[in-house]
Scaffold this motif. Structure first.
Motif, PDB file in Angstrom:
ATOM      1  N   TRP A 121       8.706  -5.650  -6.815  1.00  0.00           N
ATOM      2  CA  TRP A 121       9.017  -3.446  -7.499  1.00  0.00           C
ATOM      3  C   TRP A 121       8.483  -3.034  -8.237  1.00  0.00           C
ATOM      4  O   TRP A 121       8.614  -1.757  -8.542  1.00  0.00           O
ATOM      5  CB  TRP A 121       9.519  -4.458  -9.304  1.00  0.00           C
ATOM      6  N   TYR A 122       7.071  -3.365  -8.522  1.00  0.00           N
ATOM      7  CA  TYR A 122       6.277  -2.533  -8.598  1.00  0.00           C
ATOM      8  C   TYR A 122       5.493  -1.240  -7.553  1.00  0.00           C
ATOM      9  O   TYR A 122       5.057  -0.801  -7.847  1.00  0.00           O
ATOM     10  CB  TYR A 122       4.713  -3.464  -9.260  1.00  0.00           C
ATOM     11  N   ARG A 123       6.039  -1.252  -6.594  1.00  0.00           N
ATOM     12  CA  ARG A 123       6.503  -0.558  -5.723  1.00  0.00           C
ATOM     13  C   ARG A 123       6.974   0.227  -5.818  1.00  0.00           C
ATOM     14  O   ARG A 123       7.324   1.498  -4.783  1.00  0.00           O
ATOM     15  CB  ARG A 123       6.557  -0.943  -4.016  1.00  0.00           C
ATOM     16  N   VAL A 124       8.402   0.735  -6.924  1.00  0.00           N
ATOM     17  CA  VAL A 124       9.039   1.339  -7.315  1.00  0.00           C
ATOM     18  C   VAL A 124       8.716   2.947  -8.352  1.00  0.00           C
ATOM     19  O   VAL A 124       8.360   1.333  -8.857  1.00  0.00           O
ATOM     20  CB  VAL A 124      10.562   0.880  -7.412  1.00  0.00           C
ATOM     21  N   LEU A 125       8.197   3.530  -8.363  1.00  0.00           N
ATOM     22  CA  LEU A 125       7.824   4.524  -9.185  1.00  0.00           C
ATOM     23  C   LEU A 125       8.850   5.520  -9.357  1.00  0.00           C
ATOM     24  O   LEU A 125      10.171   6.163  -8.964  1.00  0.00           O
ATOM     25  CB  LEU A 125       6.876   5.249  -9.006  1.00  0.00           C
ATOM     26  N   ARG A 126       9.035   5.915 -10.403  1.00  0.00           N
ATOM     27  CA  ARG A 126       9.590   7.239 -11.048  1.00  0.00           C
ATOM     28  C   ARG A 126       9.385   8.636 -10.025  1.00  0.00           C
ATOM     29  O   ARG A 126       8.626   8.482  -9.336  1.00  0.00           O
ATOM     30  CB  ARG A 126       9.296   8.168 -12.926  1.00  0.00           C
ATOM     31  N   ALA A 127      10.408   9.624  -9.984  1.00  0.00           N
ATOM     32  CA  ALA A 127       9.870  10.183  -9.257  1.00  0.00           C
ATOM     33  C   ALA A 127       9.275  11.606  -9.313  1.00  0.00           C
ATOM     34  O   ALA A 127       8.837  12.171  -8.270  1.00  0.00           O
ATOM     35  CB  ALA A 127      11.106  11.549  -9.222  1.00  0.00           C
ATOM     36  N   GLY A 161       1.306  -1.104  -0.393  1.00  0.00           N
ATOM     37  CA  GLY A 161      -0.143  -0.246  -0.147  1.00  0.00           C
ATOM     38  C   GLY A 161       0.707   1.509  -0.120  1.00  0.00           C
ATOM     39  O   GLY A 161       0.343   2.448  -0.484  1.00  0.00           O
ATOM     40  N   ARG A 162       2.355   0.952   0.278  1.00  0.00           N
ATOM     41  CA  ARG A 162       3.330   1.868   0.294  1.00  0.00           C
ATOM     42  C   ARG A 162       4.113   1.622  -1.375  1.00  0.00           C
ATOM     43  O   ARG A 162       4.125   0.981  -1.808  1.00  0.00           O
ATOM     44  CB  ARG A 162       3.784   2.448   1.201  1.00  0.00           C
ATOM     45  N   VAL A 163       4.305   3.337  -1.448  1.00  0.00           N
ATOM     46  CA  VAL A 163       4.916   3.038  -2.628  1.00  0.00           C
ATOM     47  C   VAL A 163       6.842   3.648  -2.605  1.00  0.00           C
ATOM     48  O   VAL A 163       6.606   4.928  -1.936  1.00  0.00           O
ATOM     49  CB  VAL A 163       4.884   3.689  -4.041  1.00  0.00           C
ATOM     50  N   SER A 164       7.591   3.661  -3.455  1.00  0.00           N
ATOM     51  CA  SER A 164       8.735   4.083  -3.412  1.00  0.00           C
ATOM     52  C   SER A 164       9.740   4.730  -4.697  1.00  0.00           C
ATOM     53  O   SER A 164       8.970   4.605  -5.249  1.00  0.00           O
ATOM     54  CB  SER A 164      10.581   3.534  -2.550  1.00  0.00           C
ATOM     55  N   ASP A 210      -4.808   9.225 -13.063  1.00  0.00           N
ATOM     56  CA  ASP A 210      -4.788   9.847 -15.284  1.00  0.00           C
ATOM     57  C   ASP A 210      -2.915   8.809 -14.758  1.00  0.00           C
ATOM     58  O   ASP A 210      -2.078   9.800 -15.300  1.00  0.00           O
ATOM     59  CB  ASP A 210      -4.089  10.969 -14.868  1.00  0.00           C
ATOM     60  N   GLY A 211      -2.682   7.763 -14.311  1.00  0.00           N
ATOM     61  CA  GLY A 211      -1.817   6.488 -14.026  1.00  0.00           C
ATOM     62  C   GLY A 211      -0.516   7.322 -13.192  1.00  0.00           C
ATOM     63  O   GLY A 211       0.672   7.110 -13.732  1.00  0.00           O
ATOM     64  N   ARG A 212      -0.879   8.190 -12.338  1.00  0.00           N
ATOM     65  CA  ARG A 212       0.098   8.867 -11.443  1.00  0.00           C
ATOM     66  C   ARG A 212      -0.865   8.604 -10.324  1.00  0.00           C
ATOM     67  O   ARG A 212      -1.541   9.095  -9.711  1.00  0.00           O
ATOM     68  CB  ARG A 212       0.399  10.675 -11.522  1.00  0.00           C
ATOM     69  N   VAL A 213       0.614   8.818  -9.566  1.00  0.00           N
ATOM     70  CA  VAL A 213       0.881   8.343  -8.097  1.00  0.00           C
ATOM     71  C   VAL A 213       1.262   9.457  -7.414  1.00  0.00           C
ATOM     72  O   VAL A 213       1.768   9.368  -7.229  1.00  0.00           O
ATOM     73  CB  VAL A 213       1.363   7.354  -7.361  1.00  0.00           C
ATOM     74  N   ASP A 214       0.028   9.341  -6.072  1.00  0.00           N
ATOM     75  CA  ASP A 214       0.841  11.012  -5.148  1.00  0.00           C
ATOM     76  C   ASP A 214       1.502  10.595  -3.813  1.00  0.00           C
ATOM     77  O   ASP A 214       1.246  10.129  -3.172  1.00  0.00           O
ATOM     78  CB  ASP A 214      -0.892  11.189  -4.524  1.00  0.00           C
ATOM     79  N   LEU A 215       2.800  10.915  -4.897  1.00  0.00           N
ATOM     80  CA  LEU A 215       3.712  10.369  -3.350  1.00  0.00           C
ATOM     81  C   LEU A 215       3.593  11.009  -2.223  1.00  0.00           C
ATOM     82  O   LEU A 215       3.740  10.369  -1.173  1.00  0.00           O
ATOM     83  CB  LEU A 215       5.283  10.619  -3.780  1.00  0.00           C
ATOM     84  N   LEU A 252      -1.366  -4.046 -10.051  1.00  0.00           N
ATOM     85  CA  LEU A 252      -0.602  -4.388  -9.106  1.00  0.00           C
ATOM     86  C   LEU A 252      -0.213  -3.954  -7.484  1.00  0.00           C
ATOM     87  O   LEU A 252      -1.359  -3.885  -6.488  1.00  0.00           O
ATOM     88  CB  LEU A 252       0.564  -5.124  -9.186  1.00  0.00           C
ATOM     89  N   LEU A 253      -0.643  -2.182  -7.993  1.00  0.00           N
ATOM     90  CA  LEU A 253      -0.352  -0.990  -6.972  1.00  0.00           C
ATOM     91  C   LEU A 253      -2.211  -0.895  -6.176  1.00  0.00           C
ATOM     92  O   LEU A 253      -2.033  -1.012  -5.602  1.00  0.00           O
ATOM     93  CB  LEU A 253       0.063   0.004  -7.684  1.00  0.00           C
ATOM     94  N   SER A 254      -2.895  -0.578  -7.400  1.00  0.00           N
ATOM     95  CA  SER A 254      -4.475  -1.081  -7.441  1.00  0.00           C
ATOM     96  C   SER A 254      -4.858  -1.498  -6.568  1.00  0.00           C
ATOM     97  O   SER A 254      -5.911  -1.561  -5.860  1.00  0.00           O
ATOM     98  CB  SER A 254      -5.076  -0.843  -8.428  1.00  0.00           C
ATOM     99  N   ALA A 255      -4.340  -3.249  -6.598  1.00  0.00           N
ATOM    100  CA  ALA A 255      -4.997  -4.496  -5.320  1.00  0.00           C
ATOM    101  C   ALA A 255      -4.262  -4.114  -4.215  1.00  0.00           C
ATOM    102  O   ALA A 255      -4.511  -4.656  -3.535  1.00  0.00           O
ATOM    103  CB  ALA A 255      -4.163  -5.708  -6.355  1.00  0.00           C
ATOM    104  N   GLU A 256      -3.485  -3.497  -4.247  1.00  0.00           N
ATOM    105  CA  GLU A 256      -2.350  -3.528  -2.927  1.00  0.00           C
ATOM    106  C   GLU A 256      -2.995  -2.055  -2.390  1.00  0.00           C
ATOM    107  O   GLU A 256      -3.132  -1.102  -1.245  1.00  0.00           O
ATOM    108  CB  GLU A 256      -1.368  -2.182  -2.978  1.00  0.00           C
TER     109      GLU A 256
END
Length: 98
Positions: A56-62, A24-27, A87-92, A77-81
């Motif tokens: 690996w899917y928990r790691v995104l671009r800056a 449920g988190r990303v880096s 619009d294809g962007r995660v709010d870091l 995979l991220l949505s499943a968590e």
């Protein structure tokens, strides 16, 4: 003079950090790289060449986007968590780690 670093050791260090990212988190490639002591491209190379056993899917671009070749699968995979994307962007700032 610094001792040369074994590329396999760098890969393992990257994998160790990525395994610590909670569900449920990303880096970002850069954040993982700072923890390991390498640049973001080196993190991407480690994950693309041998990161299938770690999340690996928990790691995104800056900017919170996915790498194009894996974008659809990564967002699924991220949505499943429960990671929200707009619009294809995660709010870091909302789900970024560490």
């Amino acid at each position: 003079m610094r001792e040369p670093v074994d590329p396999a050791d760098v890969d393992e260090a990257v994998f160790d950090v990525v395994e610590r990212i909670p569900p449920g988190r990303v880096s970002t490639y850069g954040a993982v790289g700072r923890l390991v002591g390498v640049g973001p491209r080196r993190v991407a190379r480690a994950l693309s060449s041998g990161g299938g056993a770690v999340p690996w899917y928990r790691v995104l671009r800056a900017d919170g986007t996915c790498a194009e070749p894996v974008r659809v699968r990564q967002l699924a995979l991220l949505s499943a968590e429960g990671v929200p994307a707009r619009d294809g962007r995660v709010d870091l700032s909302a789900v970024g780690w560490p």
